[in-house]
Design a protein around this motif. Structure first.
Motif, mmCIF file in Angstrom:
data_model
loop_
_atom_site.group_PDB
_atom_site.id
_atom_site.type_symbol
_atom_site.label_atom_id
_atom_site.label_comp_id
_atom_site.label_asym_id
_atom_site.label_seq_id
_atom_site.Cartn_x
_atom_site.Cartn_y
_atom_site.Cartn_z
ATOM 1 N N LYS A 136 0.829 -1.206 0.000
ATOM 2 C CA LYS A 136 0.000 0.000 0.000
ATOM 3 C C LYS A 136 0.862 1.254 0.000
ATOM 4 C CE LYS A 136 -4.125 -1.945 2.184
ATOM 5 N NZ LYS A 136 -5.053 -1.847 3.326
ATOM 6 N N ASN A 137 1.941 1.242 0.774
ATOM 7 C CA ASN A 137 2.828 2.404 0.799
ATOM 8 C C ASN A 137 3.473 2.630 -0.567
ATOM 9 O OD1 ASN A 137 2.287 2.839 3.504
ATOM 10 N ND2 ASN A 137 4.014 1.597 4.210
ATOM 11 N N PHE A 138 3.829 1.513 -1.229
ATOM 12 C CA PHE A 138 4.435 1.627 -2.559
ATOM 13 C C PHE A 138 3.435 2.221 -3.552
ATOM 14 C CE2 PHE A 138 5.675 -0.022 -6.722
ATOM 15 C CZ PHE A 138 7.028 0.312 -6.752
ATOM 16 N N ASP A 139 2.195 1.718 -3.529
ATOM 17 C CA ASP A 139 1.168 2.243 -4.432
ATOM 18 C C ASP A 139 0.867 3.709 -4.133
ATOM 19 O OD1 ASP A 139 0.932 -0.104 -5.795
ATOM 20 O OD2 ASP A 139 -0.799 -0.836 -4.664
ATOM 21 N N PHE A 140 0.874 4.066 -2.846
ATOM 22 C CA PHE A 140 0.626 5.465 -2.486
ATOM 23 C C PHE A 140 1.735 6.366 -3.026
ATOM 24 C CE2 PHE A 140 1.099 9.079 0.435
ATOM 25 C CZ PHE A 140 -0.164 9.636 0.335
ATOM 26 N N ALA A 141 2.978 5.889 -2.937
ATOM 27 C CA ALA A 141 4.096 6.675 -3.469
ATOM 28 C C ALA A 141 3.969 6.844 -4.981
ATOM 29 C CB ALA A 141 5.420 5.992 -3.115
ATOM 30 N N VAL A 142 3.577 5.763 -5.675
ATOM 31 C CA VAL A 142 3.387 5.850 -7.125
ATOM 32 C C VAL A 142 2.251 6.812 -7.458
ATOM 33 C CG1 VAL A 142 2.731 4.549 -9.188
ATOM 34 C CG2 VAL A 142 4.319 3.553 -7.539
ATOM 35 N N LEU A 143 1.184 6.752 -6.657
ATOM 36 C CA LEU A 143 0.047 7.660 -6.870
ATOM 37 C C LEU A 143 0.487 9.114 -6.747
ATOM 38 C CD1 LEU A 143 -2.998 8.231 -7.165
ATOM 39 C CD2 LEU A 143 -3.207 7.912 -4.692
ATOM 40 N N MET A 144 1.276 9.421 -5.727
ATOM 41 C CA MET A 144 1.760 10.789 -5.541
ATOM 42 C C MET A 144 2.640 11.225 -6.714
ATOM 43 S SD MET A 144 0.486 12.122 -2.800
ATOM 44 C CE MET A 144 -1.013 11.302 -3.331
ATOM 45 N N LEU A 145 3.476 10.304 -7.198
ATOM 46 C CA LEU A 145 4.341 10.638 -8.337
ATOM 47 C C LEU A 145 3.519 10.928 -9.592
ATOM 48 C CD1 LEU A 145 7.233 8.038 -7.872
ATOM 49 C CD2 LEU A 145 7.391 10.526 -7.635
ATOM 50 N N ILE A 146 2.444 10.155 -9.800
ATOM 51 C CA ILE A 146 1.584 10.394 -10.970
ATOM 52 C C ILE A 146 0.924 11.762 -10.865
ATOM 53 C CG2 ILE A 146 -0.491 9.621 -12.171
ATOM 54 C CD1 ILE A 146 0.245 6.766 -11.413
ATOM 55 N N LEU A 147 0.459 12.112 -9.668
ATOM 56 C CA LEU A 147 -0.186 13.416 -9.486
ATOM 57 C C LEU A 147 0.817 14.558 -9.680
ATOM 58 C CD1 LEU A 147 -2.496 12.660 -6.420
ATOM 59 C CD2 LEU A 147 -3.141 12.844 -8.826
ATOM 60 N N ILE A 148 2.045 14.375 -9.171
ATOM 61 C CA ILE A 148 3.078 15.403 -9.373
ATOM 62 C C ILE A 148 3.412 15.520 -10.854
ATOM 63 C CG2 ILE A 148 5.471 16.027 -8.880
ATOM 64 C CD1 ILE A 148 5.130 14.614 -6.168
ATOM 65 N N ASN A 149 3.512 14.375 -11.529
ATOM 66 C CA ASN A 149 3.768 14.382 -12.968
ATOM 67 C C ASN A 149 2.648 15.102 -13.717
ATOM 68 O OD1 ASN A 149 4.020 11.884 -15.604
ATOM 69 N ND2 ASN A 149 4.982 13.877 -15.443
ATOM 70 N N ALA A 150 1.407 14.896 -13.258
ATOM 71 C CA ALA A 150 0.275 15.592 -13.881
ATOM 72 C C ALA A 150 0.431 17.104 -13.736
ATOM 73 C CB ALA A 150 -1.035 15.128 -13.252
ATOM 74 N N GLY A 151 0.961 17.543 -12.591
ATOM 75 C CA GLY A 151 1.203 18.972 -12.405
ATOM 76 C C GLY A 151 2.219 19.513 -13.393
ATOM 77 N N PHE A 152 3.285 18.753 -13.643
ATOM 78 C CA PHE A 152 4.284 19.179 -14.633
ATOM 79 C C PHE A 152 3.691 19.181 -16.043
ATOM 80 C CE2 PHE A 152 7.362 18.337 -11.269
ATOM 81 C CZ PHE A 152 8.303 19.331 -11.494
ATOM 82 N N LEU A 153 2.856 18.188 -16.347
ATOM 83 C CA LEU A 153 2.214 18.162 -17.663
ATOM 84 C C LEU A 153 1.308 19.373 -17.850
ATOM 85 C CD1 LEU A 153 1.252 14.376 -17.914
ATOM 86 C CD2 LEU A 153 3.052 15.556 -19.182
ATOM 87 N N ALA A 154 0.613 19.759 -16.778
ATOM 88 C CA ALA A 154 -0.270 20.922 -16.861
ATOM 89 C C ALA A 154 0.522 22.214 -17.031
ATOM 90 C CB ALA A 154 -1.145 21.005 -15.610
ATOM 91 N N ALA A 155 1.779 22.226 -16.555
ATOM 92 C CA ALA A 155 2.607 23.433 -16.667
ATOM 93 C C ALA A 155 3.232 23.581 -18.046
ATOM 94 C CB ALA A 155 3.703 23.404 -15.603
ATOM 95 N N ASP A 156 3.131 22.542 -18.880
ATOM 96 C CA ASP A 156 3.712 22.611 -20.221
ATOM 97 C C ASP A 156 2.923 23.602 -21.071
ATOM 98 O OD1 ASP A 156 5.351 22.130 -22.309
ATOM 99 O OD2 ASP A 156 4.863 20.005 -22.534
ATOM 100 N N TRP A 157 3.562 24.124 -22.098
ATOM 101 C CA TRP A 157 2.889 25.047 -22.999
ATOM 102 C C TRP A 157 3.338 24.754 -24.422
ATOM 103 C CZ3 TRP A 157 4.929 30.304 -24.577
ATOM 104 C CH2 TRP A 157 6.320 30.342 -24.529
ATOM 105 N N PRO A 158 2.610 25.235 -25.424
ATOM 106 C CA PRO A 158 2.865 24.795 -26.807
ATOM 107 C C PRO A 158 4.202 25.221 -27.377
ATOM 108 C CG PRO A 158 1.200 26.531 -26.742
ATOM 109 C CD PRO A 158 1.420 26.102 -25.341
ATOM 110 N N TRP A 159 4.865 26.220 -26.788
ATOM 111 C CA TRP A 159 6.118 26.718 -27.351
ATOM 112 C C TRP A 159 7.339 26.145 -26.644
ATOM 113 C CZ3 TRP A 159 5.343 29.069 -31.804
ATOM 114 C CH2 TRP A 159 4.109 29.681 -32.031
#
Length: 567
Positions: free
Chosen positions: A1-24
């Protein structure tokens, strides 16, 4: 469960970086000069790709490749990681990096059960899709035969010129309309736009005004051509799309009970809600010994008393609805006086019930607590009657009708029962919006929505409010598309390639067609219908005879033993 929780947090953080991307943003930074923003995004993408690849490798070592790849969710994780690895070497594939958030499905039980519930309807929907495809193909072939070459006109810099093809001489140009029936592919695309009711009457009038290819169109030259468009709208929109929705609803209602598609925690929540609403006895209502209080107690329990209060609530809502902009001073005073009268009436009601029941017995009833709260809010708001928005909280008075009418109470209970399912579907919808929003930034974010050609042709398609330049603007654009309001204008604007756009890399793309159609099917045709289905399923639960009998037993027990002596 701790491992899955860590992966979940990494996916959410990655989603934040994806949202910060821009077309240029520049990619890859190993072969091109990058600014700081692009460099941070590129390095973060490398880190997350390596981390997720290591995660998959560790799980394969722990469970064995054969056992690990048995699960559908695990196969989906492997597919996402492979796409991420390929995207490191083929920059154009960074468009699909947003599908990484799909991995949340395997880590969040609420998302997983929602996806499983939708997949249960796939076999029946596949049969319906065959019927829909047959209808589209039939009308597509027929439309090509009837209207091939007829959706053209003479144009001079975008302005129609009323001549035929033979007289359309330079500098005029003989151009085709964006959506036409010149071949089977374009016919099916045009029919798809028509089926959603998007400006289908434009196709109708253009078809009725045309005669044959290259001939100047005129008013009602081919009136019988309208039969084709009316027949398709009946078969394609009224029948086929509603057949799709009806099949989805039927499969949901047939294959799941009210607790299917819920996590264990959500099932416990639903059980507790039912116990709270149907199993607990009403609060004790012992009649007071004092003659005056006794008479008041009897009066406030009469049906006519509840009817009077309900009528006052409805009248109060009517007076609130009569408020308008730039109303006269006299009318403002009338509305203020009416509000004061209703506040006095509701205060008197609360005072009578407190006198008849006693404060402790009065507050044991949750409905009375809510009524008392509204009375206090109304009294506190009287000095601020002229302040902007002062009447907003008074709208809550309408909810007092819920406890007084069984039909309203049943609707409220159905929505309450459906809440866990709705949360699951809304989470899935949010994930779809995020994936398509991030993809939209990369695909259409560079389009210059202020270009004169684009503003002249599609001012309501892309503009300062609706575009894909950066998040969260694409979310608003996608929400507009999911309501099917003007979605074809957005799609056409994203496909436009105005003159000179290649020099500034601001051209539209033909990918906009499948992009918006797939999104429209996922949201408007599937997820929104899933929300409707969920509410319908729980309406039947709210009407359950067993629950009704239990409620009647509670009332009878309360009448027999008002003091809760348990004898």
């Amino acid at each position: 469960k701790n491992f899955d929780f860590a992966v979940l947090m990494l996916i959410l953080i990655n989603a934040g970086f994806l949202a910060a991307d821009w077309p240029w943003s520049v990619s890859p930074c190993t072969t091109k000069p990058c600014d700081t923003h692009s460099l941070v995004l590129y390095v973060s993408d490398l880190i997350f790709t390596v981390v997720f690849t290591c995660e998959i490798c560790l799980k394969m070592v722990a469970f064995g490749p054969k056992n690990y790849l048995k699960g559908v969710a695990n196969l989906m994780d492997v597919f996402v990681v492979i796409i991420s690895l390929i995207a490191l070497f083929i920059p154009i594939l960074k468009v699909v990096r947003s599908i990484r958030v799909v991995r949340l499905v395997s880590l969040l039980p609420a998302l997983l059960v929602s996806v499983q519930a939708l997949f249960m309807a796939v076999p029946a929907l596949a049969t319906v899709n065959i019927v829909i495809a047959a209808v589209w193909f039939l009308f597509g072939v027929l439309g090509t035969q009837l209207f091939m070459g007829r959706f053209w006109h003479c144009s001079n810099a975008g302005t129609p010129v009323m001549v035929g093809r033979a007289d359309c001489l330079p500098p005029n140009q003989w151009v085709q309309q964006r959506w036409n029936f010149d071949h089977i592919g374009m016919s099916i695309a045009s029919l798809t736009i028509m089926s959603w009711g998007e400006a289908w009457e434009v196709f109708l009038w253009d078809g009725m005004d045309s005669t044959s290819g290259g001939i100047l169109s005129g008013s009602y030259l081919s009136p019988l051509a309208g039969v084709f468009f009316v027949l398709f709208f009946i078969c394609g929109s009224f029948l086929c799309l509603n057949l799709f929705a009806a099949t989805l609803i039927d499969e949901f209602l047939r294959n799941q009970d009210e607790q299917a598609g819920l996590t264990e925690g959500q099932k416990a929540f639903l059980r507790n809600v039912k116990v709270m609403l149907h199993s607990t006895l009403p609060p004790p209502t012992a009649m007071p010994a004092n003659p005056l209080r006794k008479s008041i107690f009897i009066m406030v329990n009469k049906d006519w008393f509840e009817l009077v209060i309900s009528s006052c609530i409805i009248m109060n809502m009517i007076f609130m609805a009569l408020e308008h902009y730039e109303q006269t001073e006299t009318w403002t005073k009338v509305l203020g006086a009416a509000n004061l009268v209703f506040v006095i009436i509701f205060c008197c009601e609360a005072a009578l019930k407190i006198t008849g029941f006693g404060m402790r017995q009065y507050l044991l009833n949750r409905g009375n607590v809510f009524d008392f709260f509204l009375v206090v809010i109304s009294l506190a708001g009287l000095p601020f009657e002229d302040a902007p928005g002062a009447s907003v909280l008074r709208v809550l008075r309408v909810f007092r009708l819920v406890k007084r009418y069984k039909s309203l109470k049943m609707c409220f209970e159905a929505l309450l029962y459906a809440l866990p399912h709705l949360v699951n579907i809304l989470q899935l919808m949010l994930m779809v919006y995020f994936i398509f929003g991030v993809m939209g930034v990369q695909l259409f974010g560079r389009i210059d929505y202020s270009h004169p050609d684009l503003q002249a042709m599609y001012p309501q398609g892309l503009n300062h409010y609706s575009h894909s330049g950066d998040l969260p603007r694409p979310f608003l654009t996608l929400f507009i598309v999911s309501t099917t309001e003007g979605w074809s204008l957005v799609m056409e604007a994203c496909m436009l390639r105005p003159e000179g756009c290649e020099l500034t890399n601001t051209c539209g793309s033909s990918v906009a067609g499948p992009y918006y159609i797939i999104f429209l099917i996922l949201t408007a045709a599937i997820l929104i219908n899933a929300i409707i289905t969920t509410v319908l399923a729980h309406f039947s639960s709210a009407q359950d005879n067993g629950q009704r009998l239990l409620g009647e037993a509670r009332v009878r027990w309360a009448l027999i033993d008002p003091g809760r002596t348990k004898r």
